[in-house]
Design an enzyme around this catalytic site. Structure first.
Site: not given
Lengths: 372, 374
Positions: A127, A161-162, A183
């Site tokens: 993450d 997350w791009g 998300d």
């Protein structure tokens, strides 16, 4: 290690959030095997955030599993997961703390990679929260190199997350899948926005490193950790069919121990999964004349087959066309198209175009081939 | 499944242009098999443009092989190529005429795909000249679908020179490789510019569909069809070949493989460089730190925990070049050192510093296979 087709499995986050434990994992492992999910292809059981103590061990500097949630440690959980024929996945973060504020791997990448290898870990979700002002991609190069040198084949599941135009560099870091969006939440709006946002990026998703549009919410029905209203069964069918047509990783997010028959049938639909796992892993494309809200997707499959998906994302019944000319089938070919419905097995033959007249928030998916 | 790693072979265009014939193809097939090129991985022998008569057969509508160049037809050539253990490649074009003015496949895609299958063709290069005002990608979807349904596995080598943002959609058209730039010519400037122009696009190059930066000019020395009057030095050809390998590009030889110097033969069959190009993971190279003029450092993850490091000095003067290991993801926390093996000399060294420095001559390169050790 080469990941040849989109990874499939289960991840704890969507349903369980921080409510994970040794027994939840073991029961989920049992369910994956006993209820036919493993047979259908779901092989990774991944524990997401909130598995550790709040602080590292002061002597070894290692991350320590939560003593209440996992009283027997992670190796014991991992051994159980492996004993069922599954692969074992875990979670860390590129920052100093995870998103839920547990220890992150920043400046401990090599130590943590070794620790995950000791656990018998086969998959690491990585993450992007709580990181210092370091160039984002460097953090993934670090863990990419650390995992390559930890002595175990570990699938590297990047989750930034791009950010930082991730598709432009992530394959070079050694990642095997990469989150490309924020998300997912349990609503039609959430999954359809996520899928639509990546339509023009799936041309970069290929063997070795796949575009990950997040864990599925199918079967959650507004319960669990990411509930925001839930979806109808028909909407979950669209979600699953979209993920399959796009060739995205299939990570289940629902509580697979308790699914209704319709959902179990959907999530183990061999024909949809066969499209998702097609060995050529060709991306789907949007033939020119459809709009985004009533959307046709075409995906070339191996041999002489292809898949056609009609997704009515509007709220109204509408007529949808696929003109075969738009997918490369010319008059000169002298060919018609035989379409097999992946849900019913019904076959039809169309020439020049195929038309659907379908309700809002529903879809049709066909496996197709040319016939003379 | 085709093209699990970057395709390798030979193509007639760079050296022979329109001067192709059955004898020249057979001799090239012999050279590929007898001189070790096939053993090194070069398996496709591809006939480029200018193989056909000027017009289709008026009755069958089929493209007809040039009766003078190929008096026994293409099947006979194809059989010979296959008899040498090679695969046979051909050429057509998405327009009504090829770039050299021979019949193109527009509106004949399915017939032509069937014809190529009858020839025993294993590879089709598909060019982009002389097309009507049709949506460009559509022309590749047409031939993609036609090849899928022609009854034979044919590697689809798309060649639209990078038009229409080709990298965004070409994989979905069933292509196995795709030209991303204009044509190469035999000069240092040409190959260097082509490679530099694609540095930020190789992350879209992966198994089943690879970024093709054109046939190599290595070994041409200013003779043949794409000569520019300059040619390259041997050192420059080494840089070209090493760049293609570090980038994981398809390796299609463009020189006359029947007549190469020992040095060039050694380069083009360098197992260590080819092993980097053909690494099963097919990870793209990345530029670890910012580009510094035309000094290009490339790092590429390989399978088995290894990685390759290339230092390319594309400037006109000798330079010192530095790689910081932190930029490769190797932190001081790792406690590791780098063991680097020079792919040309086989010499290994353990690098204990946090960086590697090397002096690199103008237009020259260093390439290392590396691993971490404690």
């Amino acid at each position: 290690m080469l990941v040849k087709t989109p990874p499939m499995g289960f991840n704890t986050w969507n349903t369980f959030g921080h409510n994970i434990s040794d027994s939840v994992i073991r029961e989920t492992a049992d369910a994956m095997v006993d209820l036919g999910y493993l047979d259908a292809g779901y092989e990774y059981l991944v524990i997401d955030d909130c598995w550790s103590e709040r602080d590292r061990d002061p002597a070894t500097d290692k991350i320590v599993p939560d003593k209440n949630k996992f009283p027997n440690g992670m190796k014991s959980v991992s051994d159980y997961v492996h004993s069922k024929g599954l692969k074992f996945g875990m979670y860390s973060c590129a920052g100093v703390r995870t998103c839920a504020n547990f220890p992150g791997s920043f400046n401990h990448e090599y130590l943590d990679a070794k620790t995950f290898a000791e656990y018998g870990c086969d998959f690491l979700k990585y993450d992007y929260c709580n990181r210092p002002d370091v160039m984002g991609r460097h953090l993934y190069y670090r863990m990419g190199m650390a995992l390559k040198n930890c002595g175990r084949d570990i699938l590297f599941s990047a989750c930034n997350w791009g950010s930082d135009n991730v598709h432009e560099w992530i394959r070079s870091s050694g990642a095997h899948m990469y989150r490309s969006t924020g998300d997912i939440f349990d609503s039609f709006q959430s999954f359809s926005d996520i899928a639509l946002s990546q339509l023009d990026k799936f041309g970069y998703s290929a063997p070795g490193c796949f575009n990950d549009i997040d864990m599925l919410t199918c079967g959650m029905y507004n319960k669990g950790n990411v509930a925001t209203g839930g979806c109808t069964t028909e909407e979950y069918i669209i979600e699953f069919a979209l993920w399959c047509m796009l060739g995205a990783p299939l990570m289940l997010g629902c509580d697979i121990r308790n699914q209704n028959e319709a959902m179990h049938k959907l999530l183990t639909n061999r024909e949809l999964i066969r499209i998702n796992q097609d060995p050529e892993c060709r991306p789907a494309f949007v033939p020119s004349r459809s709009s985004q809200k009533d959307m046709v997707l075409c995906k070339y499959l191996e041999n002489d087959e292809f898949a056609l998906g009609f997704f009515n994302l509007t709220e109204h019944k509408c007529t949808m066309f696929s003109y075969f000319e738009d997918i490369g089938i010319t008059n000169e070919s002298g060919c018609k198209v035989e379409l097999t419905d992946v849900f019913t097995g019904n076959k039809t033959i169309s020439s020049e175009y195929h038309m659907e007249f379908i309700e809002g928030h529903t879809c049709r998916v066909y496996r197709c081939k040319l016939v003379h | 499944m085709l093209a699990q790693t970057p395709p390798m072979g030979f193509n007639t265009w760079n050296t022979f242009g329109e001067n192709i014939d059955a004898d020249m193809i057979r001799e090239t097939a012999d050279a590929m098999a007898d001189l070790g090129y096939l053993d090194a991985g070069y398996e496709y022998l591809v006939i480029d443009d200018c193989w056909a008569e000027r017009f289709r057969d008026p009755e069958t509508k089929k493209i007809v092989p040039d009766k003078k160049k190929f008096p026994d037809g293409m099947k006979s050539v194809s059989d010979y190529v296959h008899s040498r253990g090679l695969k046979f490649g051909m050429y057509s074009c998405a327009g009504v005429r090829t770039c050299a003015g021979y019949p193109g496949s527009f509106d004949h895609e399915y017939l032509d795909a069937e014809t190529f299958a009858e020839y025993g063709c294993d590879f089709l290069k598909y060019d982009f000249c002389n097309r009507p005002d049709v949506n460009g990608p559509r022309l590749y979807y047409r031939m993609g679908m036609a090849l899928k349904s022609c009854g034979r596995d044919i590697l689809f080598s798309a060649c639209n020179w990078g038009s229409d943002n080709v990298h965004e959609w070409i994989r979905s058209a069933g292509a196995h490789m795709y030209r991303s730039t204009g044509d190469i010519s035999d000069s240092f400037t040409s190959f260097a510019n082509i490679a530099l122009s694609q540095l930020d696009k190789f992350c879209y190059s992966a198994p089943a569909c690879f970024n093709d930066i054109d046939m190599l000019t290595c070994g041409m020395y200013n003779s043949g069809n794409v000569a520019t009057g300059n040619g390259c030095t041997t050192e420059e050809y080494i840089t070209e070949f090493a760049l293609w390998c570090m980038l994981g590009a398809p390796l299609m030889l463009g020189c006359d493989v029947r007549n190469q110097t020992e040095e060039m033969h050694k380069l083009l069959t360098n197992r260590e460089l080819i092993r980097i190009d053909q690494d099963p993971e097919c990870r793209p190279a990345f530029v670890p730190s910012r580009l510094d003029g035309s000094k290009v450092t490339l790092c590429r993850h390989l399978s088995g925990g290894e990685f390759a490091l290339g230092l390319f000095n594309l400037e006109d003067h000798d330079r010192g070049m530095t790689v910081f290991f932190d930029d490769l993801g190797i932190t001081s926390e790792s406690g590791r050192r780098v063991l680097a093996t020079d792919v040309f000399t086989g010499e290994s060294e353990v690098i204990s510093e946090e960086f590697h420095w090397a002096s690199v001559k103008r237009h020259s390169c260093r390439v290392y296979r590396c691993k971490l050790i404690k």
